[in-house]
Scaffold this motif. Structure first.
Motif, mmCIF file in Angstrom:
data_model
loop_
_atom_site.group_PDB
_atom_site.id
_atom_site.type_symbol
_atom_site.label_atom_id
_atom_site.label_comp_id
_atom_site.label_asym_id
_atom_site.label_seq_id
_atom_site.Cartn_x
_atom_site.Cartn_y
_atom_site.Cartn_z
ATOM 1 N N ASN A 269 68.499 15.748 0.041
ATOM 2 C CA ASN A 269 67.205 16.012 -0.567
ATOM 3 C C ASN A 269 67.254 15.417 -1.976
ATOM 4 N N ASN B 190 63.447 17.900 12.038
ATOM 5 C CA ASN B 190 64.754 18.545 12.156
ATOM 6 C C ASN B 190 65.097 19.307 10.872
ATOM 7 N N ALA B 191 66.177 20.090 10.944
ATOM 8 C CA ALA B 191 66.575 20.900 9.782
ATOM 9 C C ALA B 191 66.850 20.044 8.550
ATOM 10 N N GLY B 192 67.197 18.756 8.756
ATOM 11 C CA GLY B 192 67.473 17.891 7.616
ATOM 12 C C GLY B 192 68.726 18.333 6.908
ATOM 13 N N PRO B 193 68.829 18.237 5.572
ATOM 14 C CA PRO B 193 67.780 17.714 4.690
ATOM 15 C C PRO B 193 67.705 16.189 4.755
ATOM 16 N N ARG C 45 68.706 23.756 1.419
ATOM 17 C CA ARG C 45 69.425 22.648 2.047
ATOM 18 C C ARG C 45 69.642 21.533 1.035
ATOM 19 N N SER C 46 70.878 21.172 0.655
ATOM 20 C CA SER C 46 72.113 21.748 1.170
ATOM 21 C C SER C 46 73.047 21.982 -0.016
ATOM 22 N N PHE D 222 73.661 12.192 13.260
ATOM 23 C CA PHE D 222 72.401 12.893 13.246
ATOM 24 C C PHE D 222 71.389 12.166 14.127
ATOM 25 N N CYS E 177 73.345 25.243 8.515
ATOM 26 C CA CYS E 177 71.940 25.201 8.111
ATOM 27 C C CYS E 177 71.307 23.836 8.267
ATOM 28 N N SER E 178 72.101 22.784 8.199
ATOM 29 C CA SER E 178 71.509 21.462 8.082
ATOM 30 C C SER E 178 72.568 20.415 8.347
ATOM 31 N N ALA E 179 72.147 19.144 8.330
ATOM 32 C CA ALA E 179 73.078 18.051 8.572
ATOM 33 C C ALA E 179 74.134 17.985 7.470
ATOM 34 N N VAL F 230 77.247 11.026 8.651
ATOM 35 C CA VAL F 230 76.365 12.105 9.094
ATOM 36 C C VAL F 230 75.092 11.524 9.668
ATOM 37 N N PRO G 113 69.987 10.950 4.630
ATOM 38 C CA PRO G 113 70.273 12.387 4.552
ATOM 39 C C PRO G 113 70.357 12.859 3.104
#
Lengths: 652, 188
Positions: free
Chosen positions: B129, B83-86, A550-551, B14, A622-624, B10, B127
């Motif tokens: 990673n 949550n799925a995130g990232p 991600r992502s 989110f 898969c993700s935001a 987002v 949002p």
């Protein structure tokens, strides 16, 4: 803090709950008792009590449903390619569909069969047969993926398969169509005496390894269905036959001439003795054995070269024929192992043989002649009961463990409940329409769970919204816990719901795999971290070692690919988190997407035909930032000098 | 810039999405008698010891972040952190919270101040990673409460809203940066 919240909530909820129930009872008890909907209602967020593994018939796949809700969870690709899961399209699974006829992308899957221990379903594996290009598959119920496929030599129309023995010592596989033995170019009209039917006994190892232990070479009949004995009859397997006339054309007439056909009773413990004594022939042939390895995330295909064959004429006591009226279809053994039910599909009656009487007749040599050296037992001495005029066209029987049997009748479209021992019919319910198999969880094992019965219909006509000339086939769920069967639900299925097996969910749930550990990934092209990503050219073959998390993809900008290259995208999903697969697709891919599970590596072959800058992206939301999970690959002309280059986030 | 705007969009979807879920859940719990399931519902409450710990689990497992965890629970934001995130989450230490003027934390934890508390916590998440090195590419970060925090590089080290990154822990659904200061959203 959390615990405290829980406790407080529970205390608050008790009065609410109680009052809720009370209102429900006083106001709705009359309505509820006839409300079948509540019996199949599984509250949002709650789980079904049973898994149902339902075959896809001509779809070649296996579908996984929950019971009693009838909700579909997964379609497992087995014998047919599946572009959604890249099964048969990615480099890793292509070997699964290899056979002696080459790569075969489709088959017809009929009978799911759960592995058993001590005669009970154990939740390890589900086997299923491919009819057309004869194969048996083993599905791992940890991953819910096809783990192994073995091809069957000297077989044609692998229908009486894959039925297990009490401890999954073997799954058996009989040929429906007899074929020349050995297979050769010859006149079809010379069928009689020259065609043979091979019954395969496939041993199953502790880890599931399937191996054809031996084949029994039978006369050229059609071998329709099978079941193994249990308890006292453990060690025996029973196959139904039709076309004992050995007709090779217009079988609908030609194969229905004899009043009786046979159930072939095979003493496989005796077969083991003959094998140990070396009484077999080793026959040269070729068949594929394909295995998927969860560590390399790849399948391998090995061509095996010979099989051990036993000829009943040389092996006294190995096979007996039990005469059974009118082209018996299903052969079903009750939970005690005593009753062997022959469902004569052109008859109105069911014929039940007694295992004890069969043993006695063998001991007394009560034979009524022989066929191709195989003794035929005297029918009068082995039949223990007949269920008279139960319906039209009996096909299959399963058991509830309370002394009742349930039989489907195709022509009269109904399920009939009858009593073992007294052979009286006690209930009947119509099905919609033309029922084939039925399933009770554990209903062909020593320990049925007699709560539900699933009837599987071939024809639905007006039962659902029409969808053009092809309408769905269906399954119908009955409550069989009471004296009378009660229809609860009917639901559409994927392909033909030919047969199914059911099992208590708790036997499987704890075994279900959540992720593949990245550290255990032994795929030769895995990139287990971003540092291991690279692009390597070898002539016109290019290997891209790519990761996904991600992502983003690493790398997500690639240059130096040329028209005419064979580009292998080896993509590793670095996630170590439950339920976070990533997908991959690239424009112009002539095969499929990839759907890569956490910790897994998969490979897509891509052969770009046009110059340009080609986008690729993640296909599984898969993700935001899923929509940001994309990249570009630059494709240059055949003779271009663009250097090979790859990067991620270089030009921020 | 485009990316930033998008990130921001987002983040709003989110988080507001999660909030309305929470509202829906509580509505169901209080109004439909048939629903007897626990109030603690959602991804935050799934037992899963096979997966990489997510941001919430990392915070709960840290003895230096008990105040932050209490605040997240009081604001009912557990599901968002699982949550799925990232997601990139800046996690002030207990010490950072203790450095706030007397009484502030106690006050924020009161149920009538849940909205303010949630706003402050969301100001600690963005949002994506983003590791510390990568953040040097930015002048500011759009945070989950729709406000921005300044990013600067001082002596080669990245500062977020003036806070120093004391350490970083990769999570299953993103990354946690431990910081030495509570980030307070700018007043309108």
């Amino acid at each position: 803090m959390k615990t405290l919240n829980k406790i407080i909530f529970t205390i608050l909820a008790i009065p609410l709950l109680l009052s809720g129930c009370q209102t429900g009872n006083s106001g709705q008890s009359g309505a509820l008792s006839s409300d079948v909907a509540s019996k199949v209602y599984v509250k949002p967020g709650e789980h079904d009590e049973f898994y149902a593994m339902v075959s896809g018939g001509f779809s070649g796949q296996l579908s996984v449903y929950g019971l009693p809700s009838g909700r579909l969870f997964k379609v497992i690709p087995v014998f047919s390619v599946d572009a959604e899961k890249a099964y048969g399209f990615n480099e890793e699974t292509k070997p699964m569909l290899n056979t002696s006829h080459g790569f075969i992308p489709w088959d017809d899957s009929h009978h799911p069969e759960l592995s058993q221990t001590n005669g009970e379903t154990d939740g390890r594996w589900c086997f299923i047969n491919g009819n057309n290009t004869p194969r048996i598959a083993r599905i791992d119920l940890g991953t819910f993926e096809t783990a192994e496929i073995i091809e069957l030599p000297f077989s044609g129309g692998n229908h009486s398969s894959p039925f297990t023995t009490e401890n999954t010592e073997y799954v058996v596989a009989g040929t429906r169509f007899s074929v020349p033995y050995p297979q050769k170019d010859m006149a079809i009209e010379e069928y009689k005496g020259n065609f043979k039917g091979a019954l395969s006994f496939i041993s199953v190892g502790e880890e599931g390894d399937m191996d054809i232990a031996f084949q029994i070479l039978m006369p050229g009949f059609d071998y329709d269905l099978a079941h193994s004995g249990k308890g006292k009859s453990h060690g025996w397997t029973f196959f139904t036959t039709y076309n004992t006339e050995e007709s090779n054309s217009l079988l609908e007439v030609g194969a229905s001439q004899n009043d009786k056909d046979f159930i072939a009773a095979i003493n496989w413990k005796k077969a083991e003795e003959y094998i140990a004594q070396g009484k077999f022939r080793t026959v040269a042939t070729e068949y594929a054995h394909n295995k998927y390895d969860d560590a390399t995330h790849s399948a391998t295909s090995t061509i095996k070269k010979s099989v051990k064959v036993l000829d009943p004429a040389d092996c006294p006591g190995l096979v007996y024929f039990l005469p059974t009226p009118k082209s018996p279809h299903g052969v079903d053994v009750d939970p005690t192992g005593e009753y062997i039910v022959g469902n004569g599909k052109l008859s109105a009656n069911l014929t039940v043989h007694s295992f004890d009487k069969v043993q006695q007749a063998i001991a007394n040599k009560s034979f009524d002649g022989e066929a191709y050296g195989i003794p035929i037992l005297k029918m009068d001495e082995i039949v223990v009961g007949v269920v008279e005029q139960a319906g039209l066209g009996p096909l299959h029987t399963e058991f509830d463990g309370r002394g009742n049997a349930y039989t489907t009748f195709f022509i009269s479209s109904e399920v009939v409940k009858w009593k073992l021992g007294s052979w009286e019919v006690v209930d009947r319910q119509p099905t919609f329409y033309s029922v084939g198999h039925l399933m009770i969880p554990g209903g062909d094992s020593k320990k049925p769970n007699g709560k539900y019965l699933l009837a599987m219909n071939k024809i639905t006509k007006d039962r659902y919204l029409p969808t053009g000339p092809e309408v769905t086939q269906s399954a119908q769920l009955f409550d069989i816990s009471g004296d009378k069967m009660k229809l609860l639900l009917d639901f559409p299925t994927v392909g033909e719901p030919h047969y199914a097996q059911g099992i208590e969910a708790e036997k499987i749930k704890p075994r279900s795999v959540r992720i593949f550990k990245l550290e255990d990934n032994q795929h030769p092209f895995a990139a287990k971290s971003d540092k291991e990503t690279k692009v390597v050219r070898d002539g016109n073959t290019v290997h891209i070692y790519m990761t996904m998390i991600r992502s983003h993809f690493t790398p997500d900008n690639i240059e130096g690919i040329k028209v005419g290259d064979k580009v292998y995208w080896h993509i590793t999903n670095l996630e170590q988190d439950y339920d976070v697969p990533h997908g991959f697709s690239v424009m112009g891919a002539q095969n499929s997407e990839l759907l890569v599970m956490p910790g897994q590596t998969e490979t897509l072959l891509w052969e770009p035909l046009l110059e340009g800058v080609i986008p690729f992206y993640c296909t599984d939301f898969c993700s935001a930032l899923h929509q940001e999970m994309q990249g570009y690959v630059r494709v240059s002309g055949k003779n271009a000098n663009v250097p090979l280059k790859w990067s991620l986030g270089d030009h921020m | 810039m485009k990316t930033l705007t998008f990130l921001l969009t987002v983040s709003i979807c989110f988080f507001s999405g999660c909030q309305s879920n929470t509202t829906a859940d509580s509505y169901i719990n209080s109004n439909i008698e048939d629903n007897t399931t626990d109030v603690n519902k959602g991804q935050a409450f799934i037992e899963d010891d096979g997966s990489t710990p997510n941001i919430l689990q990392i915070a709960i497992g840290s003895k230096d972040h008990t105040t932050l965890v209490a605040a997240v629970q009081a604001a009912e934001l557990e599901n968002s952190l699982a949550n799925a995130g990232p997601l990139t989450v800046f996690a002030p230490t207990n010490e950072a919270f203790a450095a706030l003027p007397d009484g502030i934390v106690e006050n924020l934890l009161k149920s009538e101040n849940k909205g303010t508390l949630a706003d402050i916590i969301k100001y600690h998440a963005t949002p994506g990673n983003l590791n510390a090195e990568f953040m040097k590419n930015f002048k500011k970060l759009g945070m989950a409460n729709d406000k921005s925090v300044a990013v600067e590089v001082v002596d080669g080290e990245v500062l977020v809203g003036g806070a120093k990154i004391l350490g970083s822990v990769p999570a299953g659904n993103g990354i946690v940066h431990v910081i030495d200061k509570v980030l307070l959203p700018p007043n309108e």
